[in-house]
Motif scaffolding. Structure first.
Motif, PDB file in Angstrom:
ATOM      1  N   THR A 145       6.236  38.773 -59.389  1.00  9.30           N
ATOM      2  CA  THR A 145       6.109  40.001 -58.605  1.00  9.30           C
ATOM      3  C   THR A 145       4.828  39.930 -57.781  1.00  9.30           C
ATOM      4  OG1 THR A 145       7.251  41.268 -60.306  1.00  9.30           O
ATOM      5  CG2 THR A 145       5.913  42.520 -58.733  1.00  9.30           C
ATOM      6  N   ARG A 182       2.191  42.014 -55.384  1.00  9.32           N
ATOM      7  CA  ARG A 182       1.779  43.391 -55.064  1.00  9.32           C
ATOM      8  C   ARG A 182       0.719  43.351 -53.988  1.00  9.32           C
ATOM      9  NH1 ARG A 182       1.323  46.943 -60.457  1.00  9.32           N
ATOM     10  NH2 ARG A 182       1.310  48.551 -58.842  1.00  9.32           N
ATOM     11  N   TYR A 183       0.771  44.352 -53.127  1.00  3.54           N
ATOM     12  CA  TYR A 183      -0.161  44.407 -51.999  1.00  3.54           C
ATOM     13  C   TYR A 183      -0.829  45.776 -51.980  1.00  3.54           C
ATOM     14  CZ  TYR A 183       3.122  40.708 -50.751  1.00  3.54           C
ATOM     15  OH  TYR A 183       3.917  39.602 -50.782  1.00  3.54           O
ATOM     16  N   ARG A 193      -1.214  45.772 -47.855  1.00  3.00           N
ATOM     17  CA  ARG A 193       0.055  46.486 -48.074  1.00  3.00           C
ATOM     18  C   ARG A 193       0.613  47.047 -46.761  1.00  3.00           C
ATOM     19  NH1 ARG A 193       0.489  51.576 -48.064  1.00  3.00           N
ATOM     20  NH2 ARG A 193      -1.691  52.024 -48.565  1.00  3.00           N
ATOM     21  N   GLU A 194      -0.247  47.684 -45.972  1.00  2.00           N
ATOM     22  CA  GLU A 194       0.222  48.273 -44.713  1.00  2.00           C
ATOM     23  C   GLU A 194       0.777  47.213 -43.765  1.00  2.00           C
ATOM     24  OE1 GLU A 194      -2.519  52.305 -44.324  1.00  2.00           O
ATOM     25  OE2 GLU A 194      -3.156  50.496 -43.283  1.00  2.00           O
ATOM     26  N   GLY A 218       3.990  45.690 -45.160  1.00  2.00           N
ATOM     27  CA  GLY A 218       5.047  46.684 -45.002  1.00  2.00           C
ATOM     28  C   GLY A 218       5.724  47.082 -46.306  1.00  2.00           C
ATOM     29  N   THR A 219       5.210  46.569 -47.419  1.00  2.00           N
ATOM     30  CA  THR A 219       5.741  46.961 -48.733  1.00  2.00           C
ATOM     31  C   THR A 219       4.611  46.864 -49.747  1.00  2.00           C
ATOM     32  OG1 THR A 219       7.463  46.581 -50.390  1.00  2.00           O
ATOM     33  CG2 THR A 219       6.479  44.630 -49.405  1.00  2.00           C
ATOM     34  N   ASP A 220       4.754  47.602 -50.851  1.00  2.00           N
ATOM     35  CA  ASP A 220       3.685  47.516 -51.852  1.00  2.00           C
ATOM     36  C   ASP A 220       4.013  46.517 -52.950  1.00  2.00           C
ATOM     37  OD1 ASP A 220       5.637  48.924 -53.144  1.00  2.00           O
ATOM     38  OD2 ASP A 220       4.411  50.690 -53.575  1.00  2.00           O
ATOM     39  N   SER A 221       5.257  46.071 -52.984  1.00  2.00           N
ATOM     40  CA  SER A 221       5.645  45.184 -54.082  1.00  2.00           C
ATOM     41  C   SER A 221       6.946  44.478 -53.743  1.00  2.00           C
ATOM     42  CB  SER A 221       5.807  46.044 -55.346  1.00  2.00           C
ATOM     43  OG  SER A 221       6.350  45.281 -56.385  1.00  2.00           O
ATOM     44  N   GLU A 222       7.061  43.232 -54.180  1.00  2.00           N
ATOM     45  CA  GLU A 222       8.326  42.516 -54.016  1.00  2.00           C
ATOM     46  C   GLU A 222       8.390  41.403 -55.054  1.00  2.00           C
ATOM     47  OE1 GLU A 222       8.588  40.209 -50.353  1.00  2.00           O
ATOM     48  OE2 GLU A 222       6.397  40.132 -50.245  1.00  2.00           O
ATOM     49  N   GLU A 270       4.815  39.816 -40.070  1.00  2.00           N
ATOM     50  CA  GLU A 270       4.043  40.801 -40.840  1.00  2.00           C
ATOM     51  C   GLU A 270       3.133  40.091 -41.849  1.00  2.00           C
ATOM     52  OE1 GLU A 270       7.188  40.214 -40.805  1.00  2.00           O
ATOM     53  OE2 GLU A 270       8.282  40.843 -42.601  1.00  2.00           O
TER      54      GLU A 270
END
Lengths: 86, 152, 152, 86
Positions: A5, A7-8, A13-14, A17-21, A45
């Motif tokens: 996983t 996390r940003y 994060r901005e 473009g997502t906080d987690s993947e 991105e």
């Protein structure tokens, strides 16, 4: 391929473009530095988020980590700018 | 005899008196207490509020690691660290460190050390909301904070 | 823009929250506040109380002189120093220093400096009342307090 | 002969037996050190109070003073042990 996983936080994060993947790491990606290089190839991105490469801090399983640290066995890797709390 | 620090990450405001009271209540071996309050400035009237993002879980864990270093280094009798997240208006507290010891030197040094290390190691990030003009800038980390941490 | 310190010598107990509130109330330019509370210890359960004698007039004047040195040296936005006299029981506060500044470094250093200099220059003397055995010993000045003051 | 108020605090006060007195200074007493030497001749309580000579601190008109400072013009001179407040 191991699953991890990502996390940003904050402007990383901005920009991503997502906080987690959840991603499957290619075999040759064994350090945060290598992971950053690989992420940069995943799209504009990511290229933008990680352009200011030296500014990026890393935590492996919620512990600060060096950019050349071994990531084998990690379940969560986080990327963020230098901290500005306090 | 090692103490357990009281570590909290919260959106609620911080009650300094209640925290210091809690730390010292019923004790007669504490000789000095240093309480540091970090407060949101309005930057010359330009700031509407700060928005504090944090890494839940790691924030508490890292605050605890820094606290444990302080406890190993100074003979502390009580230690409370509270860090807020979310929207914080000018004049409101962002962080509170309360360190208690038999003598003042340990309390001063531990609180000073803790602030330097929380600044550079605890995963919090400040975003600025301005009264006028473009909002949403992330506060930049200061080299002087790294220098301050390097003193220890 | 030099501030006027709030200096008090009193028998009444000290209300930390009220003092910090008073110092910061309505202000949005303060970024860091350090509050030091000096508390009466029971010395391993042997002390019934301290009796603090002071030199009225000179105590306030000397606290003011030390405060003015701190104000000249650090960019303080608020400074309160309260020292109690009379009988003080274990667990009760003896002294409070609250220093406010835009940034934490000035607040920490000023509070630390003030305590070192109040210890060695403000005309107060502590007498010990013991639970058992002979009472009435005057506390001896510590060489480490002189050493601490010499750091500055 | 100039008149001056002497004040005593803590164990100096307890040993002298009073917290304050007004005295006329002999002409040759021009410093706190000389004043201490003169006070010691005034009785056993003074000799006792000032026996540990080096421990005594002095304030002239409520300002800390050196032991060899000029006292001409002073209206109040205080003697006390090293301070233990804070």
């Amino acid at each position: 391929m191991p699953t991890v996983t990502l996390r940003y936080f904050a402007w990383v994060r901005e920009r991503v473009g997502t906080d987690s993947e959840t991603v499957e790491l290619p075999g040759e990606v064994s350090t945060p530095d290598a992971l950053i290089s690989w992420l940069k190839t995943r799209g504009d991105e990511y290229a933008h988020a990680f352009a200011d490469d030296a500014a990026i801090r890393v935590a492996i399983d919620q512990v600060h980590a060096g950019r050349d640290q071994e990531i084998a066995g990690a379940s969560e890797i986080a990327f963020f700018p230098p901290m500005t709390g306090g | 005899m090692s103490i357990t620090p009281d570590i909290r990450v919260q959106t609620e405001s911080i009650d300094l008196a209640a925290e210091q009271q809690k730390l010292c209540s019923g004790r007669t071996d504490i000789g000095g207490v240093v309480a540091f309050s970090g407060i949101c400035r309005d930057e010359g009237g330009t700031l509407e509020a700060l928005e504090l993002e944090h890494f839940p879980g790691m924030a508490e864990a890292e605050m605890r690691r820094v606290a444990d270093q302080a406890i190993a280094r100074w003979p502390l009798m009580g230690l409370t660290i509270i860090h807020r997240h979310g929207r914080i208006a000018p004049g409101d507290e962002i962080v509170l460190v309360v360190a208690a010891s038999a003598h003042r030197r340990a309390a001063f040094e531990a609180a000073d050390f803790l602030m330097d290390f929380l600044k550079t190691r605890a995963p919090f990030w400040k975003k600025e909301h301005r009264l006028e003009g473009p909002s949403g800038d992330w506060v930049k980390a200061k080299a002087e904070d790294d220098d301050a941490a390097a003193r220890w």
